[in-house]
Structure formats: structure tokens, C-alpha cells
Design a protein around this motif. Structure first.
Motif, PDB file in Angstrom:
ATOM      1  N   ASP A 143       4.820 -42.735 -19.379  1.00 29.68           N
ATOM      2  CA  ASP A 143       4.442 -42.128 -18.108  1.00 29.68           C
ATOM      3  C   ASP A 143       3.982 -40.699 -18.387  1.00 29.68           C
ATOM      4  OD1 ASP A 143       4.194 -41.010 -15.591  1.00 29.68           O
ATOM      5  OD2 ASP A 143       6.284 -41.362 -15.011  1.00 29.68           O
ATOM      6  N   VAL A 144       2.681 -40.460 -18.347  1.00 28.54           N
ATOM      7  CA  VAL A 144       2.174 -39.125 -18.705  1.00 28.54           C
ATOM      8  C   VAL A 144       2.659 -38.044 -17.749  1.00 28.54           C
ATOM      9  CG1 VAL A 144       0.173 -39.982 -19.975  1.00 28.54           C
ATOM     10  CG2 VAL A 144      -0.035 -39.480 -17.518  1.00 28.54           C
ATOM     11  N   GLU A 145       3.156 -38.439 -16.574  1.00 30.30           N
ATOM     12  CA  GLU A 145       3.717 -37.455 -15.642  1.00 30.30           C
ATOM     13  C   GLU A 145       5.000 -36.827 -16.188  1.00 30.30           C
ATOM     14  OE1 GLU A 145       2.420 -36.492 -12.548  1.00 30.30           O
ATOM     15  OE2 GLU A 145       0.661 -37.560 -13.288  1.00 30.30           O
ATOM     16  N   GLN A 146       5.630 -37.468 -17.180  1.00 32.58           N
ATOM     17  CA  GLN A 146       6.856 -36.936 -17.760  1.00 32.58           C
ATOM     18  C   GLN A 146       6.588 -35.952 -18.905  1.00 32.58           C
ATOM     19  OE1 GLN A 146      10.077 -39.600 -18.633  1.00 32.58           O
ATOM     20  NE2 GLN A 146       9.779 -40.783 -16.771  1.00 32.58           N
ATOM     21  N   TRP A 147       5.345 -35.712 -19.216  1.00 36.44           N
ATOM     22  CA  TRP A 147       4.991 -34.811 -20.312  1.00 36.44           C
ATOM     23  C   TRP A 147       4.490 -33.471 -19.773  1.00 36.44           C
ATOM     24  CZ3 TRP A 147       5.592 -35.892 -25.462  1.00 36.44           C
ATOM     25  CH2 TRP A 147       5.865 -37.220 -25.807  1.00 36.44           C
ATOM     26  N   SER A 148       4.877 -32.388 -20.453  1.00 40.49           N
ATOM     27  CA  SER A 148       4.335 -31.051 -20.195  1.00 40.49           C
ATOM     28  C   SER A 148       3.707 -30.550 -21.483  1.00 40.49           C
ATOM     29  CB  SER A 148       5.442 -30.089 -19.759  1.00 40.49           C
ATOM     30  OG  SER A 148       5.915 -30.430 -18.484  1.00 40.49           O
ATOM     31  N   PHE A 149       2.598 -29.800 -21.345  1.00 41.03           N
ATOM     32  CA  PHE A 149       1.838 -29.352 -22.516  1.00 41.03           C
ATOM     33  C   PHE A 149       1.544 -27.853 -22.441  1.00 41.03           C
ATOM     34  CE2 PHE A 149       0.837 -33.764 -21.674  1.00 41.03           C
ATOM     35  CZ  PHE A 149       0.893 -34.353 -22.921  1.00 41.03           C
ATOM     36  N   TRP A 150       1.576 -27.206 -23.581  1.00 39.78           N
ATOM     37  CA  TRP A 150       1.173 -25.811 -23.742  1.00 39.78           C
ATOM     38  C   TRP A 150       0.185 -25.779 -24.888  1.00 39.78           C
ATOM     39  CZ3 TRP A 150       5.956 -27.632 -22.781  1.00 39.78           C
ATOM     40  CH2 TRP A 150       6.649 -27.100 -21.688  1.00 39.78           C
ATOM     41  N   VAL A 151      -0.816 -24.923 -24.816  1.00 40.12           N
ATOM     42  CA  VAL A 151      -1.847 -24.854 -25.859  1.00 40.12           C
ATOM     43  C   VAL A 151      -2.019 -23.401 -26.277  1.00 40.12           C
ATOM     44  CG1 VAL A 151      -4.216 -25.456 -26.488  1.00 40.12           C
ATOM     45  CG2 VAL A 151      -3.005 -26.822 -24.754  1.00 40.12           C
ATOM     46  N   LEU A 152      -2.024 -23.175 -27.586  1.00 39.37           N
ATOM     47  CA  LEU A 152      -2.216 -21.836 -28.133  1.00 39.37           C
ATOM     48  C   LEU A 152      -3.310 -21.854 -29.196  1.00 39.37           C
ATOM     49  CD1 LEU A 152       1.482 -20.668 -28.634  1.00 39.37           C
ATOM     50  CD2 LEU A 152      -0.201 -19.668 -27.062  1.00 39.37           C
ATOM     51  N   PRO A 153      -4.085 -20.783 -29.290  1.00 38.92           N
ATOM     52  CA  PRO A 153      -5.091 -20.691 -30.356  1.00 38.92           C
ATOM     53  C   PRO A 153      -4.430 -20.373 -31.698  1.00 38.92           C
ATOM     54  CG  PRO A 153      -5.086 -18.687 -29.059  1.00 38.92           C
ATOM     55  CD  PRO A 153      -4.121 -19.632 -28.398  1.00 38.92           C
ATOM     56  N   ARG A 154      -5.137 -20.684 -32.769  1.00 39.66           N
ATOM     57  CA  ARG A 154      -4.610 -20.455 -34.115  1.00 39.66           C
ATOM     58  C   ARG A 154      -4.171 -19.013 -34.311  1.00 39.66           C
ATOM     59  NH1 ARG A 154      -8.128 -22.206 -38.768  1.00 39.66           N
ATOM     60  NH2 ARG A 154      -9.656 -21.051 -37.576  1.00 39.66           N
ATOM     61  N   HIS A 155      -5.001 -18.039 -33.892  1.00 41.68           N
ATOM     62  CA  HIS A 155      -4.653 -16.650 -34.193  1.00 41.68           C
ATOM     63  C   HIS A 155      -3.327 -16.241 -33.557  1.00 41.68           C
ATOM     64  CE1 HIS A 155      -6.655 -15.862 -30.276  1.00 41.68           C
ATOM     65  NE2 HIS A 155      -5.842 -14.826 -30.220  1.00 41.68           N
ATOM     66  N   THR A 156      -3.001 -16.775 -32.400  1.00 39.26           N
ATOM     67  CA  THR A 156      -1.729 -16.458 -31.753  1.00 39.26           C
ATOM     68  C   THR A 156      -0.561 -17.056 -32.527  1.00 39.26           C
ATOM     69  OG1 THR A 156      -2.793 -16.329 -29.588  1.00 39.26           O
ATOM     70  CG2 THR A 156      -0.406 -16.657 -29.615  1.00 39.26           C
ATOM     71  N   VAL A 157      -0.708 -18.319 -32.936  1.00 37.63           N
ATOM     72  CA  VAL A 157       0.355 -18.968 -33.698  1.00 37.63           C
ATOM     73  C   VAL A 157       0.512 -18.300 -35.065  1.00 37.63           C
ATOM     74  CG1 VAL A 157       1.119 -21.146 -34.733  1.00 37.63           C
ATOM     75  CG2 VAL A 157       0.042 -21.149 -32.470  1.00 37.63           C
ATOM     76  N   ALA A 158      -0.597 -18.019 -35.736  1.00 39.51           N
ATOM     77  CA  ALA A 158      -0.539 -17.394 -37.060  1.00 39.51           C
ATOM     78  C   ALA A 158       0.085 -16.006 -36.997  1.00 39.51           C
ATOM     79  CB  ALA A 158      -1.939 -17.328 -37.665  1.00 39.51           C
ATOM     80  N   ALA A 159      -0.164 -15.280 -35.911  1.00 42.21           N
ATOM     81  CA  ALA A 159       0.392 -13.923 -35.778  1.00 42.21           C
ATOM     82  C   ALA A 159       1.916 -13.928 -35.724  1.00 42.21           C
ATOM     83  CB  ALA A 159      -0.183 -13.240 -34.539  1.00 42.21           C
ATOM     84  N   THR A 160       2.509 -15.042 -35.316  1.00 42.84           N
ATOM     85  CA  THR A 160       3.975 -15.128 -35.276  1.00 42.84           C
ATOM     86  C   THR A 160       4.558 -15.278 -36.680  1.00 42.84           C
ATOM     87  OG1 THR A 160       4.144 -17.546 -35.102  1.00 42.84           O
ATOM     88  CG2 THR A 160       3.872 -16.305 -33.028  1.00 42.84           C
TER      89      THR A 160
END
Length: 196
Positions: A143-160
Motif C-alpha cells: 500500500d503506497v499510502e503507507q510509505w513516506s519519502f524524503w529526497v536529498l541532493p548528493r552535495h547535501t548528503v556528502a556534506a554530512t
């Protein structure tokens, strides 16, 4: 060696599940049902999440490539890393699981060099998915209604500089979650913003 020798296997095509397993009295669908029916297991849920993302962006027309440095390649060439979590697991729990996403940086593999010495951030965008059900009798990974998604660009993830990240950190960096119907558009926005 050419593609007919031992050096390079042929490119796989999508199978239907109707293919027989010769002399076993079974089909490929029987194998899939046997090996992948527990959608609470980490491995199967992760594969399902990659499939859902691939479907959302129109990239489910070719089989998943196990050794790619990313999980999904969009039709316009964006590389996506997909990582997932869930509050409920396939084992008995005394409390809900803490959501932590792994595999943000990884070693790459090439035919000429083998595995790289160090990990790197290999995707244009990172998709973080959570199956939000908090009661076993309501859990339905299909049931796709049970899923939540967040999206980040590479530079944001790499900066962590993190290889793993808790959901609370992802929420701070990415803002509110999107549902499945808005996922493809959010991915396009993030990739476009990162490429500009």
C-alpha cells in the motif's frame, strides 16, 4: 573476450515469472513467492522500495543491476540511491525500531579495477523511504499510502560525511516528507536543482 565468452555475461531482460524451472515442477514465480513473501524482512523491503522508486520515475523497464554504484537510473540519466526503513520488522519487538538509513557512501566496482579503496557518494539524489505502519495488523508494504519519502541532493548528503543517517537528521535536511504520488516530481526538482 567478447560477450559470448566467459568475460562478460549477456544483459538480462525482464522475466515474467511464468518461466519454468526445468524438472522441478515449478516456475520462477514459485521461487519468487518462496524467497520474497515476507515483506517485513530488511532485504525484501529494500528491494521493494527500489522497485517503487523505479516505477515512480519510469525506470522499471530493465532489471535491477546488483553491482551498480547506485540503485535506480532514471530515463534522463539521474542516478538515485534508495534507502529504506520501517518501524516494524519480521522479528518480535519490544518497541518500534529507530529509523536509520545506511549505505549513503559506498565503494564502487569496475571491471578493470575491482572494488575502490574508499567509499564515495555515487548518486545524484538520495531517496529515503519509511514504511510508516506502527501496528502489525495494519502493515501492508504494498500500500503506497503507507510509505513516506524524503529526497536529498548528493552535495547535501556528502556534506554530512555520514555513511548512515537517522530519520531525524534527514527530516531536518529535507523538510517534510512527500507521498508516493509526489515522489517523481520531488526527485526531478532535487536533481534539477543540483544540476543547475
Amino acid at each position: 573476450m567478447d560477450s559470448t565468452g566467459w568475460g562478460s555475461p549477456p544483459a538480462p531482460g525482464l522475466l515474467t515469472g511464468r518461466e519454468p524451472i526445468e524438472r522441478a515442477g515449478a516456475s520462477l514465480q514459485d521461487f519468487w513467492a518462496w524467497s520474497m513473501s515476507d515483506l517485513r524482512t530488511t532485504t525484501v523491503r529494500s528491494l521493494l522500495t527500489e522497485f517503487l522508486v523505479a516505477r515512480a520515475v519510469g525506470a522499471a523497464t530493465r532489471p535491477r543491476v546488483e553491482w551498480d554504484a547506485y540503485d535506480v537510473l532514471t530515463p534522463d540519466g539521474a542516478r538515485l540511491e534508495v534507502t529504506s526503513g520501517a518501524y516494524l520488522q519480521s522479528w518480535p519487538q519490544s518497541r518500534l525500531s529507530t529509523i536509520q538509513f545506511g549505505g549513503l557512501s559506498a565503494r564502487t566496482w569496475s571491471e578493470s579495477d575491482g572494488c575502490s579503496a574508499a567509499g564515495s557518494y555515487n548518486a545524484d539524489a538520495y531517496v529515503f523511504a519509511v514504511l510508516t505502519a506502527a501496528e502489525h495488523d495494519r502493515y501492508d508494504a504494498l500500500d503506497v499510502e503507507q510509505w513516506s519519502f524524503w529526497v536529498l541532493p548528493r552535495h547535501t548528503v556528502a556534506a554530512t560525511r555520514q555513511r548512515t543517517m537517522r530519520l531525524s537528521r534527514v527530516e531536518v535536511l529535507a523538510g517534510p516528507a512527500v507521498g508516493y504520488t509526489d515522489l517523481a516530481e520531488r526527485i526531478r526538482e532535487v536533481v534539477k536543482g543540483d544540476r543547475s
